[in-house]
Design a protein around this motif. Structure first.
Motif, PDB file in Angstrom:
ATOM      1  N   GLU A 194       0.822  -1.211   0.000  1.00 33.86           N
ATOM      2  CA  GLU A 194       0.000   0.000   0.000  1.00 33.86           C
ATOM      3  C   GLU A 194       0.855   1.259   0.000  1.00 33.86           C
ATOM      4  O   GLU A 194       0.560   2.234  -0.703  1.00 33.86           O
ATOM      5  CB  GLU A 194      -0.928  -0.019   1.215  1.00 33.86           C
ATOM      6  CG  GLU A 194      -1.990  -1.096   1.142  1.00 33.86           C
ATOM      7  CD  GLU A 194      -2.680  -1.334   2.478  1.00 33.86           C
ATOM      8  OE1 GLU A 194      -2.297  -0.675   3.468  1.00 33.86           O
ATOM      9  OE2 GLU A 194      -3.590  -2.172   2.530  1.00 33.86           O
TER      10      GLU A 194
ATOM     11  N   TYR B  60       2.349   1.753  -3.458  1.00 34.82           N
ATOM     12  CA  TYR B  60       1.308   2.191  -4.392  1.00 34.82           C
ATOM     13  C   TYR B  60       1.074   3.692  -4.259  1.00 34.82           C
ATOM     14  O   TYR B  60       0.903   4.416  -5.248  1.00 34.82           O
ATOM     15  CB  TYR B  60       0.017   1.423  -4.119  1.00 34.82           C
ATOM     16  CG  TYR B  60      -1.133   1.768  -5.039  1.00 34.82           C
ATOM     17  CD1 TYR B  60      -1.291   1.110  -6.255  1.00 34.82           C
ATOM     18  CD2 TYR B  60      -2.057   2.741  -4.693  1.00 34.82           C
ATOM     19  CE1 TYR B  60      -2.345   1.414  -7.100  1.00 34.82           C
ATOM     20  CE2 TYR B  60      -3.118   3.060  -5.532  1.00 34.82           C
ATOM     21  CZ  TYR B  60      -3.256   2.389  -6.730  1.00 34.82           C
ATOM     22  OH  TYR B  60      -4.299   2.701  -7.565  1.00 34.82           O
ATOM     23  N   ASP B  61       1.087   4.192  -3.037  1.00 29.37           N
ATOM     24  CA  ASP B  61       0.829   5.608  -2.790  1.00 29.37           C
ATOM     25  C   ASP B  61       1.908   6.525  -3.371  1.00 29.37           C
ATOM     26  O   ASP B  61       1.639   7.701  -3.642  1.00 29.37           O
ATOM     27  CB  ASP B  61       0.727   5.875  -1.292  1.00 29.37           C
ATOM     28  CG  ASP B  61      -0.568   5.316  -0.683  1.00 29.37           C
ATOM     29  OD1 ASP B  61      -1.485   4.981  -1.449  1.00 29.37           O
ATOM     30  OD2 ASP B  61      -0.635   5.229   0.553  1.00 29.37           O
TER      31      ASP B  61
ATOM     32  N   ARG C  28       0.842   7.528  -7.251  1.00 29.56           N
ATOM     33  CA  ARG C  28      -0.536   7.610  -7.741  1.00 29.56           C
ATOM     34  C   ARG C  28      -0.870   9.002  -8.284  1.00 29.56           C
ATOM     35  O   ARG C  28      -1.588   9.122  -9.283  1.00 29.56           O
ATOM     36  CB  ARG C  28      -1.513   7.193  -6.654  1.00 29.56           C
ATOM     37  CG  ARG C  28      -1.610   8.175  -5.499  1.00 29.56           C
ATOM     38  CD  ARG C  28      -2.319   7.607  -4.294  1.00 29.56           C
ATOM     39  NE  ARG C  28      -3.571   6.951  -4.612  1.00 29.56           N
ATOM     40  CZ  ARG C  28      -4.253   6.214  -3.734  1.00 29.56           C
ATOM     41  NH1 ARG C  28      -3.767   6.052  -2.509  1.00 29.56           N
ATOM     42  NH2 ARG C  28      -5.382   5.660  -4.064  1.00 29.56           N
TER      43      ARG C  28
ATOM     44  N   CYS D 262       0.586   6.877 -12.048  1.00 22.09           N
ATOM     45  CA  CYS D 262       1.226   5.560 -12.128  1.00 22.09           C
ATOM     46  C   CYS D 262       0.513   4.577 -11.205  1.00 22.09           C
ATOM     47  O   CYS D 262       1.056   4.164 -10.165  1.00 22.09           O
ATOM     48  CB  CYS D 262       2.702   5.674 -11.779  1.00 22.09           C
ATOM     49  SG  CYS D 262       3.645   6.673 -12.935  1.00 22.09           S
ATOM     50  N   PHE D 263      -0.719   4.222 -11.553  1.00 24.90           N
ATOM     51  CA  PHE D 263      -1.446   3.219 -10.784  1.00 24.90           C
ATOM     52  C   PHE D 263      -1.802   2.028 -11.665  1.00 24.90           C
ATOM     53  O   PHE D 263      -2.824   1.382 -11.516  1.00 24.90           O
ATOM     54  CB  PHE D 263      -2.702   3.812 -10.130  1.00 24.90           C
ATOM     55  CG  PHE D 263      -3.447   4.814 -10.964  1.00 24.90           C
ATOM     56  CD1 PHE D 263      -4.284   4.395 -11.984  1.00 24.90           C
ATOM     57  CD2 PHE D 263      -3.299   6.169 -10.742  1.00 24.90           C
ATOM     58  CE1 PHE D 263      -4.973   5.305 -12.755  1.00 24.90           C
ATOM     59  CE2 PHE D 263      -3.989   7.096 -11.498  1.00 24.90           C
ATOM     60  CZ  PHE D 263      -4.836   6.662 -12.520  1.00 24.90           C
TER      61      PHE D 263
ATOM     62  N   TYR E 162       4.714   0.259 -13.533  1.00 26.36           N
ATOM     63  CA  TYR E 162       4.918   0.553 -12.116  1.00 26.36           C
ATOM     64  C   TYR E 162       4.292  -0.532 -11.239  1.00 26.36           C
ATOM     65  O   TYR E 162       4.905  -1.011 -10.286  1.00 26.36           O
ATOM     66  CB  TYR E 162       4.336   1.925 -11.749  1.00 26.36           C
ATOM     67  CG  TYR E 162       4.658   2.323 -10.322  1.00 26.36           C
ATOM     68  CD1 TYR E 162       5.969   2.585  -9.943  1.00 26.36           C
ATOM     69  CD2 TYR E 162       3.669   2.412  -9.355  1.00 26.36           C
ATOM     70  CE1 TYR E 162       6.282   2.930  -8.631  1.00 26.36           C
ATOM     71  CE2 TYR E 162       3.969   2.758  -8.040  1.00 26.36           C
ATOM     72  CZ  TYR E 162       5.281   3.014  -7.685  1.00 26.36           C
ATOM     73  OH  TYR E 162       5.594   3.344  -6.400  1.00 26.36           O
ATOM     74  N   LEU E 163       3.079  -0.946 -11.565  1.00 28.03           N
ATOM     75  CA  LEU E 163       2.431  -2.010 -10.779  1.00 28.03           C
ATOM     76  C   LEU E 163       3.103  -3.353 -11.002  1.00 28.03           C
ATOM     77  O   LEU E 163       3.135  -4.194 -10.093  1.00 28.03           O
ATOM     78  CB  LEU E 163       0.942  -2.072 -11.108  1.00 28.03           C
ATOM     79  CG  LEU E 163       0.022  -1.293 -10.167  1.00 28.03           C
ATOM     80  CD1 LEU E 163      -0.005  -1.902  -8.779  1.00 28.03           C
ATOM     81  CD2 LEU E 163       0.429   0.162 -10.077  1.00 28.03           C
TER      82      LEU E 163
ATOM     83  N   THR F 101      -5.129  -4.170 -10.192  1.00 31.78           N
ATOM     84  CA  THR F 101      -5.543  -3.794  -8.836  1.00 31.78           C
ATOM     85  C   THR F 101      -7.046  -3.960  -8.663  1.00 31.78           C
ATOM     86  O   THR F 101      -7.811  -4.022  -9.632  1.00 31.78           O
ATOM     87  CB  THR F 101      -5.187  -2.327  -8.533  1.00 31.78           C
ATOM     88  OG1 THR F 101      -5.997  -1.464  -9.341  1.00 31.78           O
ATOM     89  CG2 THR F 101      -3.714  -2.043  -8.803  1.00 31.78           C
TER      90      THR F 101
ATOM     91  N   GLU G   3      -9.220  -1.509 -10.544  1.00 34.12           N
ATOM     92  CA  GLU G   3      -9.569  -1.831 -11.925  1.00 34.12           C
ATOM     93  C   GLU G   3     -10.621  -2.941 -11.993  1.00 34.12           C
ATOM     94  O   GLU G   3     -11.460  -2.959 -12.900  1.00 34.12           O
ATOM     95  CB  GLU G   3      -8.324  -2.256 -12.693  1.00 34.12           C
ATOM     96  CG  GLU G   3      -7.288  -1.158 -12.866  1.00 34.12           C
ATOM     97  CD  GLU G   3      -6.012  -1.653 -13.535  1.00 34.12           C
ATOM     98  OE1 GLU G   3      -5.512  -0.946 -14.419  1.00 34.12           O
ATOM     99  OE2 GLU G   3      -5.516  -2.730 -13.161  1.00 34.12           O
TER     100      GLU G   3
ATOM    101  N   GLU H 171      -2.524  -8.052  -4.019  1.00 32.91           N
ATOM    102  CA  GLU H 171      -3.656  -7.686  -4.870  1.00 32.91           C
ATOM    103  C   GLU H 171      -4.385  -8.917  -5.401  1.00 32.91           C
ATOM    104  O   GLU H 171      -5.613  -8.914  -5.544  1.00 32.91           O
ATOM    105  CB  GLU H 171      -3.197  -6.799  -6.028  1.00 32.91           C
ATOM    106  CG  GLU H 171      -2.842  -5.387  -5.639  1.00 32.91           C
ATOM    107  CD  GLU H 171      -4.041  -4.564  -5.169  1.00 32.91           C
ATOM    108  OE1 GLU H 171      -5.167  -4.820  -5.623  1.00 32.91           O
ATOM    109  OE2 GLU H 171      -3.828  -3.670  -4.341  1.00 32.91           O
TER     110      GLU H 171
END
Length: 392
Positions: free
Chosen positions: A103, A106-107, A110, A114-115, A119-120, A271, A274, A298
């Motif tokens: 988490e 991810y922050d 964003r 880049c979510f 990046y993921l 994620t 999505e 995820e």
């Protein structure tokens, strides 16, 4: 005492293959200077070699966790994200809370949009390595950390029939059937005589008991997909995968409501953010998370969402050396609604020597079932054959 992350390193691994993914080149398909081909069937870029990103996390106390992510196209982009963005943030951190770290990472990006994407993918590799590290530290498989193993064996379907002609593809499927497999998925992208001719020939060759699936590879508009799937249904189509563009949620809903077989989606989604609008819209009956894109954290959250929406989980299996495949089996074994797991035989079998078990048994896929490794963490780790590549 708290152990801390000392080093995070990412390595590009390349594994030559004799026949490109999805089979021999078709008319109009050429290998460009970067080693890629564009499949004319769905206008998508594919490599002519298997490539992956292997990630290693070492702690100050000398423990190691292994991860892997999708690296078939532009793998250096993922490695640069790890080296420049993630590794400096992770170094010095307590690795014992994989979900919390996921988490936090991810922050970081964003607000820059880049979510998703590369990046993921990089986050997925880190996440898998952290879960592996935690399992190794505690001496238990990742499935135990996730709440327990529901499935000692996982049903597997044969994915892809990479042969040049339809007759050869039918014979190839029959060979797998003789080995005890009952599920078979063909790719419409390389069904040269058309998807209807493909499934008709497979049905005739495999008999009435075989489960035959069609991967439509996002090739069609919603209307085209509906017409095609309806023509495939009389041949006993088990499910239709990726019928139209992944961003076309309305089109996916239209297809799902208009056909009489389950629609499968999700390999490209990373994620829960999505997945949620697609599940809420009821545009799929089967969810196909890809561990190389999602990571374990995820993946499990997606599995819980699918369960809450009464959607079956049928994990995707992509090109890799076997580390995220082991992660997928570990996480899938803890899920409830699990009718199948994809079996990419042209990848899993030839690349299996690149990993070795951390316990007494390796992961296998035989007679229509995956058997999970029994060791701690992912249950597998890089073998000497793989370590030679990533330490050179």
């Amino acid at each position: 005492m708290i152990d801390r992350i000392a080093r995070v390193t990412a390595h590009v691994v390349t594994i030559p293959r004799e026949v490109p993914y999805l089979g021999p080149l078709r008319a109009g398909e050429v290998v460009n200077r970067a080693g890629y081909i564009v499949r004319q069937g769905n206008r998508t870029l594919y490599p002519t070699q298997d490539r992956s990103i292997v990630l290693r996390i070492d702690t100050e106390a000398g423990l190691t966790g292994w991860g892997e992510t999708y690296g078939i196209v532009a793998p250096e982009a993922v490695r640069a994200i790890v080296d420049d963005v993630l590794a400096p943030v992770l170094e010095g951190r307590d690795p014992s809370a994989p979900a919390v770290i996921h988490e936090d990472l991810y922050d970081l990006m964003r607000v820059r949009g880049c979510f998703g994407g590369f990046y993921l993918d990089a986050l997925a590799a880190v996440d898998i390595a952290l879960w592996d590290l935690l399992g190794r530290r505690l001496g238990v498989p990742v499935s135990t950390l996730l709440g327990g193993r529901r499935h000692a064996r996982i049903p597997a379907y044969v994915s892809g029939l990479p042969r040049a002609s339809l007759a050869e593809r039918v014979d190839f499927a029959r060979d797998w059937q003789a080995r005890g497999f009952v599920g078979f998925k063909f790719a419409a992208v390389v069904a040269d005589e058309g998807a209807e001719a493909e499934i008709a020939a497979l049905r005739q060759g495999l008999g009435p008991q075989a489960r035959i699936m069609a991967d439509l590879h996002w090739k069609y508009s919603a209307a085209e997909a509906i017409r095609l799937i309806r023509r495939l249904e009389p041949h006993g189509l088990a499910f239709a995968e990726a019928p139209c563009a992944p961003e076309d949620i309305a089109g996916q809903v239209e297809v799902a409501r208009a056909v009489g077989v389950p629609v499968a989606l999700g390999e490209e989604l990373r994620t829960v953010f999505e997945w949620l609008p697609r599940l809420a819209a009821r545009c799929m009956a089967i969810g196909q998370p890809e561990m190389g894109h999602t990571g374990i954290t995820e993946f499990c959250r997606i599995g819980a969402l699918c369960h809450a929406h009464h959607v079956a989980l049928m994990p995707h299996a992509a090109i890799g050396v076997g580390l995220f495949m082991a992660a997928s089996l570990q996480a899938a074994s803890a899920q409830q609604g699990l009718p199948w797991h994809e079996y990419q035989h042209s990848i899993f079998d030839p690349n299996r020597h690149l990993t070795q078990p951390t316990g007494s048994t390796h992961m296998t896929c035989e007679s229509g079932f995956y058997t999970l490794p029994d060791g701690p963490g992912l249950g597998v780790e890089p073998s000497p054959a793989l370590l030679v590549q990533i330490t050179a």
